[in-house]
Design an enzyme around this catalytic site. Structure first.
Site, PDB file in Angstrom:
ATOM      1  N   LYS A   1      23.250  30.383  26.499  1.00 27.07           N
ATOM      2  CA  LYS A   1      23.314  31.102  25.225  1.00 27.07           C
ATOM      3  C   LYS A   1      23.399  32.604  25.431  1.00 27.07           C
ATOM      4  O   LYS A   1      24.150  33.302  24.742  1.00 27.07           O
ATOM      5  CB  LYS A   1      22.111  30.715  24.358  1.00 27.07           C
ATOM      6  CG  LYS A   1      22.228  29.273  23.884  1.00 27.07           C
ATOM      7  CD  LYS A   1      20.970  28.753  23.243  1.00 27.07           C
ATOM      8  CE  LYS A   1      21.209  27.294  22.857  1.00 27.07           C
ATOM      9  NZ  LYS A   1      20.042  26.613  22.417  1.00 27.07           N
TER      10      LYS A   1
ATOM     11  N   SER B   1      18.421  24.379  17.566  1.00 27.37           N
ATOM     12  CA  SER B   1      18.302  25.766  18.008  1.00 27.37           C
ATOM     13  C   SER B   1      18.860  26.770  17.012  1.00 27.37           C
ATOM     14  O   SER B   1      18.949  27.949  17.319  1.00 27.37           O
ATOM     15  CB  SER B   1      18.970  25.955  19.374  1.00 27.37           C
ATOM     16  OG  SER B   1      20.330  25.592  19.317  1.00 27.37           O
TER      17      SER B   1
END
Length: 192
Positions: free
Chosen positions: A122, A79
């Protein structure tokens, strides 16, 4: 509310022979993200407006060091490619990264931004750090429903499907020039 952690990426260049050094307790998947990001940047050196001689110098005479601080914490997962490309593009073009944003997403060799897991965590991590804007893969838009409404109201989320759009949002450009995607002769939406 719980959430993930923010991860910083540092890059530096020195005279050399095109070598790449990676530090910061990064695992195999993260190393693959670095390699894909570096390949995309090298393939698009001209698009990034590096002079032809600078582009060749970058490929064969510049060593790069990518560091992921907080070395005691192992880092793995697909990511960080978008952040790595952005950090490299910033270093090589001299354009500053917008300090008011966080980003996530994996990048392909073609510059496509792939979806990631843990979007809620996140976004919460960015919110906890006081970061007002988050860049997410366009294909993660559906995951925003999992983010608490109060957080969604206080964090601006932008979506992007290609690195051109990410760089337009992330890098600060001089006022007298258009962004990365427009300079390449195509329009790329960033609707994150």
């Amino acid at each position: 509310m719980f959430g993930g952690e923010t991860l910083f990426v540092e890059v530096e260049q020195v005279a050399g022979k095109g070598a790449v050094q990676m530090t910061g307790n990064i695992k195999e998947v993260m190393q693959e993200s670095v390699k894909a990001a570096l390949s995309w940047v090298r393939a698009h050196a001209t698009d990034l407006h590096l002079a032809t001689d600078s582009a060749e110098s970058f490929r064969s005479q510049t060593d790069l060091h990518l560091h992921f601080p907080d070395g005691a914490v192992p880092k793995d997962g697909p990511s960080a490619g978008v952040a790595i490309v952005t950090a490299l593009a910033s270093l090589l073009t001299g354009r500053r990264v917008n300090p008011s944003l966080a980003m996530t997403g994996e990048v392909t060799l073609r510059g496509l931004v792939l979806p990631v897991g843990g979007v809620k965590e996140k976004v919460l991590a960015a919110h906890r750090k006081g970061i007002p804007m988050v860049l997410l893969p366009a294909l993660n838009e559906k995951d925003l429903a999992d983010v608490p409404a109060a957080v969604r109201a206080s964090v601006r989320v932008e979506l992007g499907g290609h690195m051109d759009a990410v760089l337009d949002q992330a890098l600060r450009w001089p006022e007298d020039r258009v962004g990365f995607s427009a300079s390449r002769g195509k329009t790329v939406g960033f609707g994150r």
